[in-house]
Design a protein around this motif. Structure first.
Motif, short mmCIF file in Angstrom:
data_model
loop_
_atom_site.label_atom_id
_atom_site.label_comp_id
_atom_site.label_asym_id
_atom_site.label_seq_id
_atom_site.Cartn_x
_atom_site.Cartn_y
_atom_site.Cartn_z
N PRO A 99 56.29 65.60 28.24
CA PRO A 99 56.38 67.00 28.65
C PRO A 99 55.48 67.85 27.76
O PRO A 99 55.48 67.69 26.53
CB PRO A 99 57.86 67.33 28.44
N ILE A 100 54.70 68.77 28.35
CA ILE A 100 53.76 69.54 27.54
C ILE A 100 53.96 71.05 27.65
O ILE A 100 53.56 71.78 26.75
CB ILE A 100 52.29 69.19 27.88
N LEU A 101 54.54 71.53 28.72
CA LEU A 101 54.68 72.97 28.89
C LEU A 101 55.82 73.26 29.87
O LEU A 101 55.99 72.54 30.85
CB LEU A 101 53.38 73.58 29.44
N TYR A 102 56.61 74.31 29.57
CA TYR A 102 57.69 74.69 30.47
C TYR A 102 57.59 76.17 30.80
O TYR A 102 57.59 77.03 29.91
CB TYR A 102 59.05 74.40 29.84
N SER A 137 60.92 77.97 36.24
CA SER A 137 61.54 76.64 36.06
C SER A 137 60.59 75.52 36.50
O SER A 137 60.94 74.67 37.31
CB SER A 137 62.86 76.55 36.83
N ILE A 138 59.38 75.55 35.93
CA ILE A 138 58.36 74.54 36.23
C ILE A 138 58.02 73.79 34.95
O ILE A 138 57.62 74.40 33.95
CB ILE A 138 57.09 75.16 36.83
N LEU A 139 58.18 72.49 34.95
CA LEU A 139 57.85 71.65 33.81
C LEU A 139 56.53 70.93 34.07
O LEU A 139 56.37 70.30 35.12
CB LEU A 139 58.96 70.62 33.55
N GLU A 168 62.49 61.73 39.37
CA GLU A 168 63.35 61.39 38.24
C GLU A 168 63.25 62.45 37.15
O GLU A 168 64.27 62.91 36.62
CB GLU A 168 62.94 60.03 37.66
N VAL A 169 62.03 62.84 36.80
CA VAL A 169 61.82 63.83 35.75
C VAL A 169 62.42 65.17 36.16
O VAL A 169 63.05 65.86 35.35
CB VAL A 169 60.32 63.98 35.44
N GLN A 170 62.27 65.54 37.42
CA GLN A 170 62.82 66.81 37.90
C GLN A 170 64.34 66.82 37.76
O GLN A 170 64.93 67.81 37.32
CB GLN A 170 62.42 67.03 39.36
N LEU A 171 64.98 65.72 38.11
CA LEU A 171 66.43 65.63 37.99
C LEU A 171 66.85 65.61 36.53
O LEU A 171 67.81 66.27 36.12
CB LEU A 171 66.94 64.37 38.70
N ASN A 187 63.04 73.28 38.66
CA ASN A 187 62.75 73.43 40.08
C ASN A 187 61.55 72.62 40.52
O ASN A 187 61.46 72.20 41.67
CB ASN A 187 62.52 74.91 40.42
N GLU A 188 60.59 72.44 39.61
CA GLU A 188 59.35 71.77 39.99
C GLU A 188 58.76 71.06 38.79
O GLU A 188 58.93 71.50 37.64
CB GLU A 188 58.34 72.80 40.52
#
Length: 656
Positions: free
Chosen positions: A94-97, A102-104, A119-122, A127-128
């Motif tokens: 993960p680099i930015l949120y 709610s976007i990763l 999987e990552v979203q859950l 949200n995205e």
């Protein structure tokens, strides 16, 4: 959908590599099982940036080189959205949120893997997810750097990816011709890379992944458990409900498919609910409780109804607040009009809530069962209640057996002050457990040598070893690896400390506020599960040490994946010898909840394990008096089996 030529041929056509280099890389790939593109970079036949340009143009996605990656500054809060245990084996960073939307944003070596994105979203509860491309060695170096604070992580890459002159005939590496320049040129900084990225077209491929039921269950278990790590007293709640649901479904003689659907619904039943909000049929006491229950009851349904789940799943989730007497909602169904899965989960959700959250005497097992008993025929299906009592004991007969069980267990506290856990120690003594207290880890080690200790509850800031160091020492010692280890802390711990505790092998981590009744109930559950596992493994004397039990059987009766899970969950130590119908033999070595090595013919480690995982017939035996070999398998048992199942699924689909 566009069909591309194989990457090796594509690079050859572009003039970026020679045929000799391609042939050498293919020979290495056969031995090393790496992706061809990354292997070409590792061999310095092509530079990292040229490889990324080609892949970015092919998949129309932005990328990041290892040099740029080393310059990033990633907040700890962003890293915590994806735990290390998930990020490292999958090479995801993960680099930015974007908190507002709610976007990763993540880096992945396969950013077009829609299953990974979901999987990552859950897992991150966002949200995205926006995925960007980086090569696996660069991502793994970054994970070491950002998660493990390894300052040498990037320097250890050395000349990797620099694209040195060819080792075959000094074949110079040509530059891309103008007509071959990717449509998405490399960006010069992090901010521009994170702007204007194409949205993943996941709707087109939704539902295209086909995995086995067992893999799906394991995947849900991992993801939901990781989500619940953030939920204080509800860590492991959904997995516990799912475990009980399977047992009750089997007792009620439900079919295999129906049981499977109930278990899936159990993992999903709290999805999307706010932390601290957990209405059940047993804790709705007034109009406010009723309105809160109605507000949150359908959150899981709304989240799953647009997913391609079998229609029974939303039906089960949507009827969890129907009552046996017809006074529930939303449809006021009664008795067997209510789906059986809903009846099972309604009871188990209430039971687990009473065990985990109540602060009064109600948390004592006898009172909990009395509470459940008072609601059977009203809120709960009497047959389902009876099945639960068969598993956990009945209100009238739970005392004597429970007392005898507790008297066989010794619990040791590591408490430097000797007073901070006094209320909990008093509760345990009153319940009949034998309790020992050590003021430091040196005394604790001496106590272990002279006593049969079943469980250790340690503070984090122990001395002279820290709590984490002491836990690791216990879990890596074959003589003590099966002792349950729990951490206690009177303050809110840094999430990194909690992660280190679980990595060291701890079963659970309790932080402020410490609730003696809740911890006592969980301790009883752990000991009860231990007794059940001893029985399942065929121990002749329940007081005999588990790691000396002689166990053998048939793989038709107990499948190898279930057997491995049973041994690792029970933290057994020994060598599992398996034989198939053709007389071939393989070995799997386990200790402290981990599979550490495996052997089959000329194979060792993970490759041997993946071959043995295919066996569905033959015999097994567990030998405990063995010298364990060098550890060659580092991944968790869950991820090890998931990867094995994935390889088998790909092989069945003709992809391997």
């Amino acid at each position: 959908m566009t069909t591309f030529p194989p990457i090796g041929q594509f690079l050859l056509d572009l003039g970026l590599i020679s045929r000799e280099q391609l042939e050498v890389a293919l020979q290495h790939q056969h031995k090393r099982k790496e992706r061809l593109g990354e292997l070409l970079v590792t061999l310095n036949y092509i530079s990292e940036v040229d490889m990324l340009k080609v892949l970015a143009d092919r998949y129309k996605i932005h990328y990041m080189t290892s040099d740029k990656l080393a310059q990033l500054s990633i907040p700890r809060s962003v890293l915590d959205m994806i735990p290390l245990q998930y990020a490292e084996p999958r090479a995801v960073l993960p680099i930015l949120y974007d908190k507002k939307n709610s976007i990763l944003s993540i880096l992945a070596s396969n950013p077009t893997d829609l299953k990974l994105i979901k999987e990552v979203q859950l897992l991150a509860q966002c949200n995205e997810v926006k995925a960007y491309l980086a090569l696996r060695p660069a991502i793994l170096a970054a994970i070491k750097y950002f998660y493990r604070s390894d300052d040498q992580a990037f320097t250890t890459l050395g000349d990797w990816g620099k694209g040195k002159e060819s080792v075959i005939g000094k074949h110079p590496k040509p530059m891309l011709r103008k007509s071959q320049v990717p449509a998405h040129p490399p960006e010069d900084n992090q901010a521009s890379i994170l702007e204007d990225v194409r949205v993943m077209a996941d709707k087109e491929a939704a539902g295209s992944q086909i995995i086995s039921d067992s893999v799906f269950i394991e995947l849900l278990n991992i993801l939901i458990s990781l989500i619940e790590l953030r939920k204080d007293n509800f860590r492991g709640h959904s997995a516990s409900v799912a475990n009980f649901a399977k047992q009750i479904a089997e007792k009620l003689k439900l079919g295999k498919k129906e049981t499977f659907l109930v278990v899936i619904a159990a993992y999903l039943h709290d999805l999307g609910k706010k932390e601290g909000v957990h209405p059940t049929l047993a804790n709705i006491r007034n109009a406010d409780d009723f309105q809160q229950a109605k507000k949150y009851a359908h959150t899981p349904v709304r989240l799953v109804e647009n997913v391609n789940f079998p229609r029974q799943i939303p039906a089960i989730l949507g009827s969890m607040f129907e009552r046996w007497d017809g006074k529930g909602f939303p449809e006021k169904l009664k008795e067997k009009e209510i789906p059986i899965g809903s009846r099972i989960l309604a009871l188990l959700d209430a039971y687990e809530d009473l065990v985990r959250t109540a602060e009064s005497e109600e948390t004592k097992v006898g009172n909990i069962l009395n509470k459940i008993s008072s609601l059977q025929g009203k809120a709960f299906d009497p047959d389902v209640v009876s099945a639960l009592f068969d598993i956990v004991g009945r209100p009238d007969d739970s005392t004597q057996e429970s007392i005898e069980l507790r008297q066989r267990q010794t619990v040791m506290f590591v408490d430097t002050q000797g007073t901070q856990f006094t209320p909990l120690i008093g509760r345990l003594k009153d319940a009949g457990y034998r309790v020992l207290v050590a003021r430091d880890t040196d005394t604790a080690i001496s106590t272990l040598k002279n006593n049969e200790v079943s469980m250790i509850l340690s503070e984090v800031n122990a001395q002279p070893l820290t709590g984490v160091q002491f836990c690791q020492a216990v879990k890596t010692n074959p003589n003590y690896s099966e002792i349950y280890f729990l951490f206690l802390s009177n303050e809110d711990e840094d999430p990194r400390i909690i992660t280190e505790g679980f990595d060291a092998g701890a079963e659970d981590f309790y932080t402020h506020p410490l609730r003696p009744e809740v911890i006592l109930a969980k301790i009883k559950r752990l000991f009860l599960q231990m007794e059940q596992r001893v029985s399942a493994l065929g121990a002749k004397n329940e007081q005999a040490p588990v790691n000396r039990a002689a166990v053998s059987g048939s793989l038709e009766d107990l499948a190898l994946p279930d057997l491995v899970q049973l041994l690792t969950n029970g933290r057994k130590t020994g060598m599992l010898v398996v034989q198939n119908g053709e007389g071939e033999e393989g070995r799997i070595f386990v200790t402290g909840g981990m599979v550490i090595n495996s052997s089959y013919k000329d194979l060792e480690g993970e490759e041997a394990f993946y071959q043995l995982l295919r066996w569905n017939s033959g015999t097994f035996s567990l030998e405990t008096s063995v010298t364990l070999p060098e550890q060659k398998i580092m991944t968790s048992p869950e991820n090890l089996m998931l990867e094995g199942f994935r390889l088998m699924d790909e092989e069945a689909a003709g992809k391997i």
